[in-house]
Design a protein around this motif. Structure first.
Motif, PDB file in Angstrom:
ATOM      1  N   GLY A 164       4.877  15.765  27.551  1.00  8.86           N
ATOM      2  CA  GLY A 164       4.499  15.065  26.331  1.00  8.86           C
ATOM      3  C   GLY A 164       4.017  16.225  25.184  1.00  8.86           C
ATOM      4  O   GLY A 164       4.108  15.869  24.109  1.00  8.86           O
ATOM      5  N   GLU A 165       3.569  17.326  25.803  1.00  8.42           N
ATOM      6  CA  GLU A 165       3.381  18.470  24.833  1.00  8.42           C
ATOM      7  C   GLU A 165       4.612  18.654  23.898  1.00  8.42           C
ATOM      8  O   GLU A 165       4.445  19.184  22.914  1.00  8.42           O
ATOM      9  CB  GLU A 165       2.559  19.630  25.577  1.00  8.42           C
ATOM     10  N   ARG A 168       5.481  16.433  21.540  1.00  9.31           N
ATOM     11  CA  ARG A 168       4.518  16.586  20.402  1.00  9.31           C
ATOM     12  C   ARG A 168       4.867  17.434  19.473  1.00  9.31           C
ATOM     13  O   ARG A 168       4.791  17.519  18.059  1.00  9.31           O
ATOM     14  CB  ARG A 168       2.953  16.742  20.727  1.00  9.31           C
ATOM     15  N   ASP A 169       5.376  18.625  19.916  1.00  7.51           N
ATOM     16  CA  ASP A 169       6.063  19.999  19.073  1.00  7.51           C
ATOM     17  C   ASP A 169       7.120  19.423  18.394  1.00  7.51           C
ATOM     18  O   ASP A 169       7.498  19.959  17.128  1.00  7.51           O
ATOM     19  CB  ASP A 169       6.200  20.841  19.978  1.00  7.51           C
ATOM     20  N   LEU A 225       7.658  16.256  17.019  1.00  4.02           N
ATOM     21  CA  LEU A 225       7.424  15.011  16.243  1.00  4.02           C
ATOM     22  C   LEU A 225       7.995  15.210  14.931  1.00  4.02           C
ATOM     23  O   LEU A 225       8.433  14.052  14.166  1.00  4.02           O
ATOM     24  CB  LEU A 225       5.891  14.535  16.312  1.00  4.02           C
TER      25      LEU A 225
END
Length: 525
Positions: free
Chosen positions: A353-354, A357-358, A360
């Motif tokens: 998920g991290e 997010r990077d 997005l």
């Protein structure tokens, strides 16, 4: 005694040129806004062309294509009914995101940074410039993080070895930036470019060989070797001697506690636990590779094609995204478990998920890129531009490799203003992939040529946000340094990389070597 006025004149000229580039670049909108404007311009142009009854006939096709207008009943209903499909159907999403999950596991657990530190720390003093060059050229596997991680680490190990840290700092940035688009490993960038190329080529009567994330692999490997040697030589024989002659301090102008904190946080020496993690990750990676090879090489393997081979297309090549995802996921999880960055299995989806997010900002940009590509293809304006451009090149006699060279030059110039490689390839690929296909060139070859122009000049432009990060690091050693200072020291890398990289492409072109598995230079060879 006369060198000071000359240096002053050189700096003044550089500052004027940089000022001009910066003023022009500041007028270019950020990528999302840029493609919204391009979408509007394309919509208006297609509407006008449709009203005028413009049509195009692609060579090799008996069908005459009428340009369809956006601001018509047909165009508006097409757009409103396909807004989501245009976005979800944007090919890079399907290939980039799975690879990002896998590479993200390897990066967020600390494996990639540990392997970079190991490569630096294990290199002897004389080989440090070439180690920095190798890590920098291959650094695109870390995406933009390479610009932040590699330069300060390179400065640290140069200083520890008694060499000038500024040479490591600038050399690491130059290798990572000017060689950004090439690596010996398959990365998310390969998948991104391949997805965009595939989306454009799919509209051609003869789309050539399918483009996959490994369609430029042979070219990338050859380029990586050449650029690594060149970058190491430039760091060792050009950059560091010039810095030494300038009398630049080898000590950072920072508070002692800050320097200590930075050194301890970015030590090039791996802790015992990190060494164990790297060893087990390599063992796991080797096991995964052996497993895939065993599954593919058995005579009755379902990953072979109908002729029991792998080229030009087979389930094995279609599985490249899965293979890359699986390989990086396994080594990242193994390393994380050994060093403790993954303590429970719930940490795995959290890390993925991290990584997402990077990305997005890319997903948001992909929304408008998908609409632009879809309109270009649906309206027929892409085919019209391609046919007109190909006819124009033939009319002025600019064909063969000189046409490719002109294309690379254009990409190099545009790269001074549009830093996003995906944005620029979306724009240029929509025009030049069909145009060069009409001249007989495979889409994968055109994509490979674009990569040369896309990378070499990005270390020269103030539009690159990481230039400011580098300048901040440089001013710790050289407080009076400015953008002109950075550009002057990056210029040899850009010029040498550009010439050598074009030379590698010329060798592939001249000897008709495949750019990657099953991907030749010319269509229908």
């Amino acid at each position: 005694m006369s060198s000071a006025p000359v240096d002053t004149v050189e700096r003044s000229v550089i500052d004027r040129v940089l000022g001009g580039i910066e003023r022009i670049g500041n007028k270019i909108p950020e990528p999302f806004t840029l493609f919204v404007l391009l979408l509007v311009v394309t919509a208006i142009a297609t509407t006008v062309m449709a009203w005028l009854g413009v049509s195009v006939q692609v060579p090799g096709s008996d069908e005459v294509t009428q340009i369809r207008g956006f601001f018509t009943g047909e165009g508006l209903t097409w757009f409103t009914a396909n807004l989501g499909a245009n976005f979800i159907g944007f090919p890079p999403l399907a290939v980039v995101l799975p690879i990002i999950f896998g590479v993200g596991l390897a990066e967020k657990t600390g494996l990639l940074a540990a392997m970079i530190r190991w490569a630096f720390g294990s290199a002897p003093r004389w080989a440090l410039p070439y180690a920095v060059a190798l890590v920098g050229v291959l650094g695109s596997i870390m995406s933009d993080a390479a610009f932040v991680v590699i330069p300060p680490l390179a400065a640290l190990v140069f200083k520890a070895a008694g060499r000038h840290p500024v040479a490591g700092l600038l050399g690491g940035f130059a290798a990572a930036g000017a060689g950004y688009s090439t690596t010996m490993l398959v990365t998310s960038l390969d998948a991104l470019f391949a997805g965009i190329t595939t989306a454009v080529a799919a509209t051609l009567p003869d789309p050539g060989t399918p483009v996959t994330p490994i369609s430029n692999y042979f070219f990338n490997v050859a380029s990586s070797v050449v650029l690594t040697v060149a970058a190491g030589f430039l760091i060792d024989k050009v950059l560091e001697p010039r810095i030494d002659r300038a009398g630049i301090s080898r000590d950072q102008v920072v508070e002692e506690e800050d320097e200590h904190a930075q050194s301890s946080a970015m030590s090039a020496v791996l802790e015992p636990q990190e060494k164990r993690g790297v060893r087990w990750a390599l063992v796991a990676g080797l096991a995964v590779a052996v497993l895939f090879m065993a599954a593919a090489l058995v005579p009755a393997s379902p990953w072979r094609n109908e002729t029991s081979s792998f080229l030009p297309r087979s389930p094995l090549l279609d599985s490249i995204v899965f293979i890359v995802f699986a390989l990086f996921s396994v080594i990242g999880i193994v390393y994380g478990r050994v060093v403790g960055t993954i303590r429970t299995w719930q940490d795995v989806p959290n890390i993925m998920g991290e990584a997402l997010r990077d990305m997005l900002s890319f997903v948001v940009l992909a929304f408008i890129l998908g609409q632009f590509i879809a309109l270009f293809n649906w309206s027929g304006i892409g085919s019209w531009i391609a046919v007109s451009g190909a006819n124009g090149l033939e009319a002025i006699g600019l064909t063969g490799f000189p046409a490719i060279l002109g294309f690379i030059l254009l990409a190099s110039v545009l790269n001074l203003f549009i830093i996003s490689g995906s944005s620029m390839w979306t724009l240029m690929g929509a025009v030049f992939v069909p145009m060069f296909a009409l001249l007989g060139y495979e889409p994968a070859f055109v994509q490979g040529a674009f990569r040369v122009g896309d990378s070499a000049t990005q270390i020269l432009t103030p539009m690159n946000p990481y230039m400011i990060v580098l300048l901040t690091m440089l001013r710790r050693y050289e407080p009076e340094a400015g953008l002109g200072t950075v550009i002057a020291r990056m210029l040899p890398f850009t010029l040498v990389f550009w010439v050598l990289w074009v030379g590698v492409l010329a060798v592939f072109y001249g000897f008709d070597l495949p750019m990657g598995p099953g991907n030749d230079i010319f269509i229908n060879e």
